[in-house]
Design a protein around this motif. Structure first.
Motif, mmCIF file in Angstrom:
data_model
loop_
_atom_site.group_PDB
_atom_site.id
_atom_site.type_symbol
_atom_site.label_atom_id
_atom_site.label_comp_id
_atom_site.label_asym_id
_atom_site.label_seq_id
_atom_site.Cartn_x
_atom_site.Cartn_y
_atom_site.Cartn_z
ATOM 1 N N SER A 111 -13.626 3.146 -7.875
ATOM 2 C CA SER A 111 -13.907 1.726 -7.391
ATOM 3 C C SER A 111 -15.301 1.986 -6.893
ATOM 4 C CB SER A 111 -12.840 2.266 -6.430
ATOM 5 O OG SER A 111 -12.875 1.527 -5.470
ATOM 6 N N PRO A 112 -15.935 1.205 -5.671
ATOM 7 C CA PRO A 112 -16.949 2.016 -5.226
ATOM 8 C C PRO A 112 -16.765 2.540 -3.770
ATOM 9 C CG PRO A 112 -16.478 -0.644 -5.628
ATOM 10 C CD PRO A 112 -15.102 0.006 -6.490
ATOM 11 N N TYR B 114 -9.790 2.973 -1.025
ATOM 12 C CA TYR B 114 -9.921 3.018 -2.523
ATOM 13 C C TYR B 114 -10.115 1.267 -2.569
ATOM 14 C CZ TYR B 114 -10.491 5.435 -7.155
ATOM 15 O OH TYR B 114 -11.175 5.317 -7.817
ATOM 16 N N GLY B 115 -10.523 0.751 -3.916
ATOM 17 C CA GLY B 115 -10.653 -0.435 -3.692
ATOM 18 C C GLY B 115 -9.505 -0.759 -4.895
ATOM 19 N N TYR C 91 3.421 2.098 -6.443
ATOM 20 C CA TYR C 91 2.883 1.820 -5.243
ATOM 21 C C TYR C 91 1.171 1.762 -5.266
ATOM 22 C CZ TYR C 91 7.494 3.815 -3.694
ATOM 23 O OH TYR C 91 8.779 4.593 -3.778
ATOM 24 N N ARG C 92 0.420 0.823 -4.786
ATOM 25 C CA ARG C 92 -1.098 0.763 -4.646
ATOM 26 C C ARG C 92 -1.907 1.901 -3.878
ATOM 27 N NH1 ARG C 92 -4.556 -2.898 -0.490
ATOM 28 N NH2 ARG C 92 -6.342 -1.819 -1.398
ATOM 29 N N LEU C 93 -2.872 2.531 -4.592
ATOM 30 C CA LEU C 93 -3.589 3.266 -3.581
ATOM 31 C C LEU C 93 -4.277 2.838 -2.040
ATOM 32 C CD1 LEU C 93 -4.859 6.322 -3.133
ATOM 33 C CD2 LEU C 93 -6.358 5.779 -5.377
ATOM 34 N N VAL C 94 -4.062 3.343 -1.746
ATOM 35 C CA VAL C 94 -5.195 2.603 0.152
ATOM 36 C C VAL C 94 -6.022 3.250 0.254
ATOM 37 C CG1 VAL C 94 -4.798 1.480 2.261
ATOM 38 C CG2 VAL C 94 -2.242 1.568 0.665
ATOM 39 N N GLN C 95 -5.834 4.715 0.415
ATOM 40 C CA GLN C 95 -6.921 5.737 1.062
ATOM 41 C C GLN C 95 -6.736 7.081 0.721
ATOM 42 O OE1 GLN C 95 -6.084 8.044 3.888
ATOM 43 N NE2 GLN C 95 -4.594 6.845 4.606
ATOM 44 N N PHE C 96 -7.677 7.879 0.708
ATOM 45 C CA PHE C 96 -7.547 9.393 0.973
ATOM 46 C C PHE C 96 -8.208 9.928 1.785
ATOM 47 C CE2 PHE C 96 -10.230 9.018 -2.617
ATOM 48 C CZ PHE C 96 -11.225 9.494 -2.461
ATOM 49 N N ALA D 36 -6.298 16.981 -0.445
ATOM 50 C CA ALA D 36 -6.475 15.739 0.096
ATOM 51 C C ALA D 36 -4.505 14.849 -0.181
ATOM 52 C CB ALA D 36 -6.959 15.729 -1.715
ATOM 53 N N HIS D 37 -4.797 14.864 0.856
ATOM 54 C CA HIS D 37 -3.804 13.188 0.587
ATOM 55 C C HIS D 37 -4.272 11.452 0.363
ATOM 56 C CE1 HIS D 37 -1.169 15.790 4.148
ATOM 57 N NE2 HIS D 37 -1.801 16.089 2.662
ATOM 58 N N LEU D 38 -2.464 11.932 -0.792
ATOM 59 C CA LEU D 38 -3.320 10.429 -1.795
ATOM 60 C C LEU D 38 -2.160 9.533 -1.168
ATOM 61 C CD1 LEU D 38 -5.378 11.938 -3.238
ATOM 62 C CD2 LEU D 38 -5.134 10.482 -5.032
#
Length: 356
Positions: free
Chosen positions: A169-170, A184-185, A197-202, A221-223
């Motif tokens: 992702s950019p 995250y993209g 589940y879609r990865l939104v941010q970490f 790190a929390h994803l």
């Protein structure tokens, strides 16, 4: 035109009423202001409008009988019934309600002026629930995170593997005032037991918020992932500067942990201004934050920051990734401590995958 029979009884009533009105008019003229020099004088100042010329008996009588002759049903003389210039102009009362509103408005601020933080005090973790009604779960919730994971009390089970369907992702990175966060993209997902589940941010915490047998690692790190129905799943990846003895090299080797290339890319691009999102045109791959061993603990918990929403599905990876001491120190220079205190486990069940 309606004819009025002026009987002695009626004339007597009218005379009595006229006497009261004339007396009232005399009382209303009793002020500390000097009277106008003549009735015909043009007022020189706005105050002259209040001192009206006296109403004589003939004017009052005429107004009274004209009122009766109209058959209005009452014999009250109002301002509009008197000759022009004979009635005092109305003085508007002071606009007190507005002043009262101005006095009350500043009191609305109170708790909203205090922003949440990790430091003890009015905005500290123990007071998060008092800062807003939206944060009540922070103090009243029964399944809050983070918790201590007692390995001996975790139920060993055959759990579905975590499928990390991540793609590059950019980079979009921001210092939001509480942590360093990467948005995250689209197109990267976590698949577990048939649910996607879609990865939104970490983002990152120092030290790790989760504890394993009472010990916290250097960082975590929390994803954060979200299902299309709005439910959340968070993967916790522990970060350590110390490798266990079982994976150290021989006596002549180097035991020092080398820099994690993914973490270094992030640290290189942290914005200079808090709250500003930087998109430097760099591609990142979150797979580089995952340990090779994908075994995990799982339990139901909450977000670890306000509003502390519950019913969050947690997966804490059993094995950490390794970062250099310098990388931890660099985060420490921005956020020396941004971990919420451990919360009561209560009667929650913690499961653990069977494996190493």
């Amino acid at each position: 035109m309606k004819t009025i029979s002026q009987s002695p009884r009626f004339i007597g009533m009218a005379a009595a009423f006229l006497s009261l009105l004339i007396t009232g008019n005399a009382l209303s003229s009793d002020s500390h202001e000097a009277p106008a020099p003549t009735a015909a004088a043009t007022p020189a100042t706005p105050k002259a409008k209040v001192a009206a010329p006296a109403v004589n008996d003939d004017q009052m009588s005429k107004a009274l009988f004209e009122k009766i002759s109209k058959g209005s049903g009452d014999i009250i003389i109002r301002t509009g019934d008197l000759p022009a210039g004979a009635a005092p102009s109305e003085v508007k009362p002071a606009d007190k309600p507005k002043a009262a509103k101005l006095a009350v408005k500043p009191a609305d601020k109170d708790a909203h002026d205090v922003h949440w933080s990790y430091v003890d005090g009015p905005g500290g973790p123990e007071n998060w629930g008092n800062l807003s009604k939206d944060n009540l779960a922070c103090s009243k919730g029964k399944t809050q995170s983070p918790i201590n994971i007692n390995v001996d009390r975790a139920v060993k089970a055959e759990l579905a593997p975590l499928e990390f369907l991540y793609r590059p992702s950019p980079l979009s990175i921001v210092d939001n005032g509480h942590t360093i966060m990467v948005n995250y993209g689209e197109g990267s997902n976590l698949l577990v037991d048939g649910r996607q589940y879609r990865l939104v941010q970490f983002h990152f915490h120092k030290p790790s918020e989760e504890a394993i047998n009472g010990e916290r690692t250097d960082m975590v790190a929390h994803l954060v992932h979200q299902h299309h129905d709005g439910s959340l799943a968070v993967v916790g990846v522990l970060m350590s500067t110390k490798k266990p003895s079982s994976v150290r090299k021989s006596w002549f080797g180097d035991d020092a942990v080398i820099e994690n290339p993914m973490i270094q890319t992030l640290w290189n691009n942290i914005p200079l201004i808090k709250g500003k999102t930087e998109m430097p045109g760099v591609m990142i791959d979150v797979n580089q934050l995952l340990p090779a061993d994908r075994n995990y603990f799982t339990y139901m918990g909450s977000l670890t920051t306000p509003p502390c929403s519950e019913n969050v599905l947690w997966f804490v990876m059993k094995n950490p990734i390794y970062v250099s001491e310098e990388q931890v120190k660099n985060f420490d220079r921005i956020y020396p401590m941004n971990a919420r205190p451990l919360q009561p486990k209560g009667d929650r069940l913690i499961k653990e995958t069977r494996g190493s």
